[in-house]
Design a protein around this motif. Structure first.
Motif, PDB file in Angstrom:
ATOM      1  N   THR A 177      12.857   0.810   6.357  1.00 43.44           N
ATOM      2  CA  THR A 177      14.168   0.465   6.911  1.00 43.44           C
ATOM      3  C   THR A 177      14.424   1.241   8.192  1.00 43.44           C
ATOM      4  O   THR A 177      14.884   0.688   9.202  1.00 43.44           O
ATOM      5  CB  THR A 177      15.283   0.743   5.871  1.00 43.44           C
ATOM      6  OG1 THR A 177      15.001  -0.014   4.696  1.00 43.44           O
ATOM      7  CG2 THR A 177      16.649   0.369   6.402  1.00 43.44           C
ATOM      8  N   TRP A 178      14.106   2.535   8.169  1.00 42.76           N
ATOM      9  CA  TRP A 178      14.275   3.367   9.363  1.00 42.76           C
ATOM     10  C   TRP A 178      13.379   2.853  10.491  1.00 42.76           C
ATOM     11  O   TRP A 178      13.823   2.731  11.627  1.00 42.76           O
ATOM     12  CB  TRP A 178      13.948   4.825   9.052  1.00 42.76           C
ATOM     13  CG  TRP A 178      14.138   5.704  10.242  1.00 42.76           C
ATOM     14  CD1 TRP A 178      13.187   6.096  11.138  1.00 42.76           C
ATOM     15  CD2 TRP A 178      15.365   6.276  10.692  1.00 42.76           C
ATOM     16  NE1 TRP A 178      13.742   6.872  12.117  1.00 42.76           N
ATOM     17  CE2 TRP A 178      15.085   6.996  11.868  1.00 42.76           C
ATOM     18  CE3 TRP A 178      16.669   6.242  10.224  1.00 42.76           C
ATOM     19  CZ2 TRP A 178      16.066   7.679  12.575  1.00 42.76           C
ATOM     20  CZ3 TRP A 178      17.642   6.930  10.924  1.00 42.76           C
ATOM     21  CH2 TRP A 178      17.339   7.644  12.088  1.00 42.76           C
ATOM     22  N   SER A 179      12.136   2.546  10.170  1.00 43.64           N
ATOM     23  CA  SER A 179      11.166   2.120  11.183  1.00 43.64           C
ATOM     24  C   SER A 179      11.577   0.831  11.886  1.00 43.64           C
ATOM     25  O   SER A 179      11.442   0.719  13.098  1.00 43.64           O
ATOM     26  CB  SER A 179       9.793   1.901  10.540  1.00 43.64           C
ATOM     27  OG  SER A 179       9.303   3.087   9.994  1.00 43.64           O
ATOM     28  N   PHE A 180      12.044  -0.137  11.102  1.00 40.38           N
ATOM     29  CA  PHE A 180      12.253  -1.464  11.668  1.00 40.38           C
ATOM     30  C   PHE A 180      13.701  -1.827  11.962  1.00 40.38           C
ATOM     31  O   PHE A 180      13.943  -2.806  12.668  1.00 40.38           O
ATOM     32  CB  PHE A 180      11.638  -2.521  10.741  1.00 40.38           C
ATOM     33  CG  PHE A 180      10.152  -2.418  10.685  1.00 40.38           C
ATOM     34  CD1 PHE A 180       9.366  -2.755  11.785  1.00 40.38           C
ATOM     35  CD2 PHE A 180       9.508  -1.936   9.553  1.00 40.38           C
ATOM     36  CE1 PHE A 180       7.989  -2.629  11.749  1.00 40.38           C
ATOM     37  CE2 PHE A 180       8.140  -1.822   9.509  1.00 40.38           C
ATOM     38  CZ  PHE A 180       7.372  -2.171  10.610  1.00 40.38           C
ATOM     39  N   ARG A 222      16.311   2.773  13.367  1.00 40.17           N
ATOM     40  CA  ARG A 222      15.844   3.400  14.611  1.00 40.17           C
ATOM     41  C   ARG A 222      16.253   2.572  15.821  1.00 40.17           C
ATOM     42  O   ARG A 222      16.655   3.105  16.851  1.00 40.17           O
ATOM     43  CB  ARG A 222      14.330   3.553  14.534  1.00 40.17           C
ATOM     44  CG  ARG A 222      13.686   4.321  15.654  1.00 40.17           C
ATOM     45  CD  ARG A 222      12.176   4.361  15.473  1.00 40.17           C
ATOM     46  NE  ARG A 222      11.563   3.079  15.257  1.00 40.17           N
ATOM     47  CZ  ARG A 222      11.295   2.182  16.225  1.00 40.17           C
ATOM     48  NH1 ARG A 222      11.594   2.471  17.454  1.00 40.17           N
ATOM     49  NH2 ARG A 222      10.738   1.027  15.944  1.00 40.17           N
ATOM     50  N   LEU A 223      16.171   1.260  15.701  1.00 42.21           N
ATOM     51  CA  LEU A 223      16.530   0.377  16.810  1.00 42.21           C
ATOM     52  C   LEU A 223      18.021   0.392  17.110  1.00 42.21           C
ATOM     53  O   LEU A 223      18.431   0.248  18.257  1.00 42.21           O
ATOM     54  CB  LEU A 223      16.055  -1.049  16.506  1.00 42.21           C
ATOM     55  CG  LEU A 223      14.542  -1.215  16.306  1.00 42.21           C
ATOM     56  CD1 LEU A 223      14.225  -2.636  15.872  1.00 42.21           C
ATOM     57  CD2 LEU A 223      13.800  -0.847  17.570  1.00 42.21           C
ATOM     58  N   LEU A 224      18.834   0.564  16.070  1.00 36.38           N
ATOM     59  CA  LEU A 224      20.281   0.616  16.258  1.00 36.38           C
ATOM     60  C   LEU A 224      20.730   1.907  16.935  1.00 36.38           C
ATOM     61  O   LEU A 224      21.755   1.928  17.599  1.00 36.38           O
ATOM     62  CB  LEU A 224      20.993   0.466  14.905  1.00 36.38           C
ATOM     63  CG  LEU A 224      20.806  -0.879  14.197  1.00 36.38           C
ATOM     64  CD1 LEU A 224      21.414  -0.817  12.804  1.00 36.38           C
ATOM     65  CD2 LEU A 224      21.403  -2.013  15.010  1.00 36.38           C
ATOM     66  N   LEU A 225      19.964   2.980  16.730  1.00 42.27           N
ATOM     67  CA  LEU A 225      20.350   4.278  17.300  1.00 42.27           C
ATOM     68  C   LEU A 225      19.941   4.435  18.759  1.00 42.27           C
ATOM     69  O   LEU A 225      20.404   5.355  19.423  1.00 42.27           O
ATOM     70  CB  LEU A 225      19.718   5.410  16.476  1.00 42.27           C
ATOM     71  CG  LEU A 225      20.230   5.559  15.052  1.00 42.27           C
ATOM     72  CD1 LEU A 225      19.466   6.656  14.325  1.00 42.27           C
ATOM     73  CD2 LEU A 225      21.729   5.836  15.031  1.00 42.27           C
ATOM     74  N   VAL A 226      19.098   3.535  19.252  1.00 45.12           N
ATOM     75  CA  VAL A 226      18.615   3.664  20.632  1.00 45.12           C
ATOM     76  C   VAL A 226      19.660   3.202  21.613  1.00 45.12           C
ATOM     77  O   VAL A 226      20.442   2.380  21.467  1.00 45.12           O
ATOM     78  CB  VAL A 226      17.304   2.855  20.816  1.00 45.12           C
ATOM     79  CG1 VAL A 226      16.883   2.840  22.265  1.00 45.12           C
ATOM     80  CG2 VAL A 226      16.234   3.437  19.952  1.00 45.12           C
TER      81      VAL A 226
END
Length: 186
Positions: A176-179, A182-186
Motif C-alpha cells: 500500500t505504501w509503495s503503490f 507514497r504517491l500521495l505524499l509527493v
C-alpha cells in the motif's frame, strides 16, 4: 563521485545480498516443496521482507539530497542495511545442510527475526532523526512505533494466526505504501 554515491554502493551491496538471499531461499523452497512443505508464515514473511527490502532500497535514494554526511549518519545507514540482511539470513539460513522445514525454521528463529525486525524499525527512527525529519510527516513516529509494538507482541506469542496476520499486515502495508501512499505524499 559524490559521498552519497560512494555510500550507496555499499548500501546497495548489502541490500542486494539480502534480496539475493531471499530469492535463493524461495527458489530452494520451490525446488524442495515435495520434501518440505511450504509454511505460510515463513512464505508470507519472505515475500513481505522482499518487498520491504526493495522499498527501503528505493527510499534510501532520498539520501541523495543529504549534503552533510557525518560518520554517525553513515554508520547508522550501514547498520540499518546490515539488519535487513541479517533478517534474510535468519529467515533463510545459508547453511545448506540445515533442516528445511520452514515452519520449524521460523519458530526456532522467531525471536531473532522479530528482534531484528524491531531493531530495523528503531534504526529507521535513528536514521530519520539524524536526517532531521523525525516529525516530518507528523505521523511518522507513531507509524513506525506501531511496528515495534507488533514485533514485541510477536516475540511473546507463538500463535500461528497472529504470525500469519502480522506477516500479511506488513506485506499489505508495504505494498500500500509503495503503490498508493507514497504517491500521495509527493
Amino acid at each position: 563521485m559524490s559521498k552519497f554515491e560512494y555510500i550507496a554502493v555499499l548500501v546497495s551491496l548489502v541490500l542486494g545480498l539480502g534480496i539475493a538471499n531471499i530469492l535463493t531461499g524461495l527458489g530452494r523452497m520451490i525446488n524442495r516443496r515435495n520434501e518440505f512443505p511450504i509454511d505460510v508464515v515463513h512464505f508470507l514473511w519472505s515475500i513481505a521482507l522482499f518487498v520491504v527490502l526493495v522499498l527501503n532500497w528505493w527510499v534510501f535514494f532520498k539520501n541523495s539530497e543529504v549534503t552533510e554526511w557525518t560518520f554517525e549518519y553513515f554508520l547508522s545507514i550501514i547498520v540499518w542495511a546490515v539488519i535487513f540482511y541479517l533478517m534474510t539470513v535468519v529467515l533463510f539460513p545459508t547453511d545448506k545442510n540445515l533442516d528445511q522445514d520452514y515452519g520449524k525454521i521460523f519458530l526456532q528463529n522467531r525471536s531473532w527475526f522479530l528482534g531484528l525486525f524491531i531493531a530495523s524499525n528503531l534504526m529507521d527512527i535513528i536514521v530519520t532523526a539524524l536526517r532531521g525529519q523525525l516529525f516530518s510527516p507528523p505521523f511518522y513516529l507513531p507509524f513506525v512505533l506501531h511496528f515495534v509494538a507488533l514485533g514485541i507482541i510477536g516475540l511473546k506469542t507463538e500463535s500461528r494466526a497472529y504470525h500469519v496476520g502480522f506477516a500479511s499486515y506488513i506485506l499489505f502495508i508495504s505494498l500500500t505504501w509503495s503503490f498508493f501512499v507514497r504517491l500521495l505524499l509527493v
